[in-house]
Write an enzyme that holds these catalytic residues in place. Structure first.
Site, PDB file in Angstrom:
ATOM      1  N   TYR A 217       0.830  -1.207   0.000  1.00 21.21           N
ATOM      2  CA  TYR A 217       0.000   0.000   0.000  1.00 21.21           C
ATOM      3  C   TYR A 217       0.864   1.255   0.000  1.00 21.21           C
ATOM      4  CZ  TYR A 217      -2.979   3.757   1.560  1.00 21.21           C
ATOM      5  OH  TYR A 217      -3.612   4.966   1.651  1.00 21.21           O
ATOM      6  N   HIS A 218       1.865   1.262   0.855  1.00 23.82           N
ATOM      7  CA  HIS A 218       2.732   2.437   0.972  1.00 23.82           C
ATOM      8  C   HIS A 218       3.443   2.737  -0.350  1.00 23.82           C
ATOM      9  CE1 HIS A 218       5.626   5.306   2.499  1.00 23.82           C
ATOM     10  NE2 HIS A 218       6.602   4.544   2.030  1.00 23.82           N
ATOM     11  N   HIS A 219       4.079   1.737  -0.931  1.00 21.91           N
ATOM     12  CA  HIS A 219       4.858   1.985  -2.143  1.00 21.91           C
ATOM     13  C   HIS A 219       3.988   2.272  -3.359  1.00 21.91           C
ATOM     14  CE1 HIS A 219       9.002   0.338  -0.772  1.00 21.91           C
ATOM     15  NE2 HIS A 219       8.470   1.186   0.085  1.00 21.91           N
TER      16      HIS A 219
END
Length: 117
Positions: free
Chosen positions: A36-38
């Protein structure tokens, strides 16, 4: 402006790193938070630097993400690689720190989301 542009461009290799892990089937290093972050930071970084124009909270989010969180996280990765055996004393200590790094990331995410509202 230049700092936000550099930050946005630096997210491209991070995204590809995650993508390559997925293609190789190395799911051990891919948590939901990691993917999700990347994925999202690439989109948000591009939007903040190129579409909306940098300023305001763009610097807060970029600075918090780049400085303390990633420094601690990549230091952890380096020490884990150095520790070697999973039975080593250093590895045991690092395993107790792992949860704290996740908590730091969640706190950073909450602060960034609160600042953007």
């Amino acid at each position: 402006m230049r700092v936000c542009w550099i930050y946005a461009c630096s997210k491209i290799p991070e995204f590809w790193d995650s993508f390559i892990h997925a293609i190789r089937g190395n799911m051990r290093g891919l948590s939901f938070l990691h993917v999700y972050h990347h994925s999202s930071i690439l989109v948000f970084g591009y939007f903040g630097a190129f579409m909306a124009g940098p300023g305001g909270d763009c610097y807060l989010s970029s600075g918090m993400n780049s400085s303390p969180i990633h420094f601690v996280m990549y230091s952890f990765f380096a020490l884990t690689a150095y520790a070697g055996s999973e039975k080593s004393r250093l590895r045991t200590v690092l395993d107790t720190v792992k949860y704290s790094i996740t908590v730091m990331q969640i706190i950073q995410f909450t602060i960034n989301m609160s600042a953007s509202i």
